[in-house]
Write a protein that holds these residues in place. Structure first.
Motif, PDB file in Angstrom:
ATOM      1  N   PHE A  76      62.576  23.535 -11.481  1.00 15.55           N
ATOM      2  CA  PHE A  76      63.670  24.316 -10.921  1.00 15.55           C
ATOM      3  C   PHE A  76      64.291  25.195 -11.996  1.00 15.55           C
ATOM      4  O   PHE A  76      63.986  25.052 -13.172  1.00 15.55           O
ATOM      5  CB  PHE A  76      64.719  23.405 -10.270  1.00 15.55           C
ATOM      6  CG  PHE A  76      65.480  22.549 -11.253  1.00 15.55           C
ATOM      7  CD1 PHE A  76      66.730  22.934 -11.695  1.00 15.55           C
ATOM      8  CD2 PHE A  76      64.943  21.364 -11.730  1.00 15.55           C
ATOM      9  CE1 PHE A  76      67.445  22.155 -12.590  1.00 15.55           C
ATOM     10  CE2 PHE A  76      65.652  20.571 -12.625  1.00 15.55           C
ATOM     11  CZ  PHE A  76      66.903  20.973 -13.054  1.00 15.55           C
ATOM     12  N   GLY A  77      65.170  26.121 -11.572  1.00 18.01           N
ATOM     13  CA  GLY A  77      65.912  26.950 -12.512  1.00 18.01           C
ATOM     14  C   GLY A  77      65.178  28.190 -12.986  1.00 18.01           C
ATOM     15  O   GLY A  77      65.656  28.897 -13.863  1.00 18.01           O
ATOM     16  N   CYS A  78      64.022  28.460 -12.438  1.00 22.04           N
ATOM     17  CA  CYS A  78      63.269  29.648 -12.826  1.00 22.04           C
ATOM     18  C   CYS A  78      62.558  30.200 -11.592  1.00 22.04           C
ATOM     19  O   CYS A  78      62.684  29.651 -10.506  1.00 22.04           O
ATOM     20  CB  CYS A  78      62.265  29.328 -13.936  1.00 22.04           C
ATOM     21  SG  CYS A  78      61.101  28.010 -13.547  1.00 22.04           S
ATOM     22  N   LYS A  79      61.833  31.246 -11.755  1.00 17.26           N
ATOM     23  CA  LYS A  79      61.161  31.880 -10.626  1.00 17.26           C
ATOM     24  C   LYS A  79      59.996  31.054 -10.107  1.00 17.26           C
ATOM     25  O   LYS A  79      59.452  31.326  -9.055  1.00 17.26           O
ATOM     26  CB  LYS A  79      60.675  33.270 -11.021  1.00 17.26           C
ATOM     27  CG  LYS A  79      61.807  34.213 -11.336  1.00 17.26           C
ATOM     28  CD  LYS A  79      61.300  35.561 -11.766  1.00 17.26           C
ATOM     29  CE  LYS A  79      62.484  36.452 -12.117  1.00 17.26           C
ATOM     30  NZ  LYS A  79      62.037  37.762 -12.589  1.00 17.26           N
ATOM     31  N   GLN A  80      59.617  30.043 -10.842  1.00 17.42           N
ATOM     32  CA  GLN A  80      58.488  29.202 -10.501  1.00 17.42           C
ATOM     33  C   GLN A  80      58.943  28.014  -9.650  1.00 17.42           C
ATOM     34  O   GLN A  80      59.960  27.395  -9.929  1.00 17.42           O
ATOM     35  CB  GLN A  80      57.849  28.703 -11.794  1.00 17.42           C
ATOM     36  CG  GLN A  80      56.642  27.835 -11.622  1.00 17.42           C
ATOM     37  CD  GLN A  80      56.083  27.415 -12.973  1.00 17.42           C
ATOM     38  OE1 GLN A  80      56.519  27.904 -14.014  1.00 17.42           O
ATOM     39  NE2 GLN A  80      55.146  26.508 -12.965  1.00 17.42           N
ATOM     40  N   SER A  81      58.217  27.716  -8.600  1.00 13.92           N
ATOM     41  CA  SER A  81      58.478  26.528  -7.793  1.00 13.92           C
ATOM     42  C   SER A  81      57.213  25.684  -7.815  1.00 13.92           C
ATOM     43  O   SER A  81      56.146  26.133  -7.399  1.00 13.92           O
ATOM     44  CB  SER A  81      58.831  26.928  -6.362  1.00 13.92           C
ATOM     45  OG  SER A  81      59.012  25.786  -5.578  1.00 13.92           O
ATOM     46  N   ASP A  82      57.320  24.484  -8.347  1.00  9.63           N
ATOM     47  CA  ASP A  82      56.135  23.661  -8.532  1.00  9.63           C
ATOM     48  C   ASP A  82      56.562  22.206  -8.615  1.00  9.63           C
ATOM     49  O   ASP A  82      57.747  21.895  -8.681  1.00  9.63           O
ATOM     50  CB  ASP A  82      55.413  24.098  -9.815  1.00  9.63           C
ATOM     51  CG  ASP A  82      53.991  23.572  -9.919  1.00  9.63           C
ATOM     52  OD1 ASP A  82      53.495  22.955  -8.967  1.00  9.63           O
ATOM     53  OD2 ASP A  82      53.372  23.790 -10.969  1.00  9.63           O
ATOM     54  N   GLY A  83      55.632  21.316  -8.651  1.00 13.14           N
ATOM     55  CA  GLY A  83      55.912  19.902  -8.782  1.00 13.14           C
ATOM     56  C   GLY A  83      54.629  19.123  -8.880  1.00 13.14           C
ATOM     57  O   GLY A  83      53.540  19.687  -8.961  1.00 13.14           O
ATOM     58  N   GLY A  84      54.758  17.805  -8.855  1.00 17.89           N
ATOM     59  CA  GLY A  84      53.577  16.958  -8.932  1.00 17.89           C
ATOM     60  C   GLY A  84      53.956  15.512  -9.153  1.00 17.89           C
ATOM     61  O   GLY A  84      55.076  15.092  -8.873  1.00 17.89           O
TER      62      GLY A  84
END
Length: 93
Positions: A76-84
């Motif tokens: 979170f907190g940036c233009k990227q949305s990711d996880g795992g």
């Protein structure tokens, strides 16, 4: 296991003072920085700050053994949305 980037390895240098965790991290997917977290019972939470960006990683997991934690993370907190997911073991416990 990153949803977008696939499998990788993270290295953590963990300092523990009571229930509080802090330290530094780096991974084979191109990230590094510092982190803070807490342990309560067998639950573990941490926020990793990535160096030179506004990106942060929220980790929520469970201590499944004295030397192993598993769980999930989201960026979170940036233009990227990711996880795992993660499975962290310590060779020195």
């Amino acid at each position: 296991e990153d949803t977008d980037l696939g499998p990788g390895t993270i290295s953590l240098e963990v300092n523990q003072k009571g229930a509080n965790l802090s330290g530094s991290w780096s991974d084979t997917l191109g990230g590094s920085g510092t982190f803070k977290g807490k342990i309560k019972g067998d639950a573990i939470t941490a926020t990793l700050k990535q160096r030179d960006t506004k990106c942060k990683v929220a980790m929520v997991g469970t201590l499944v053994a004295p030397d192993e934690a598993t769980g999930t993370y989201s960026i979170f907190g940036c233009k990227q949305s990711d996880g795992g997911t993660f499975d962290i073991t310590s060779p020195s416990c």
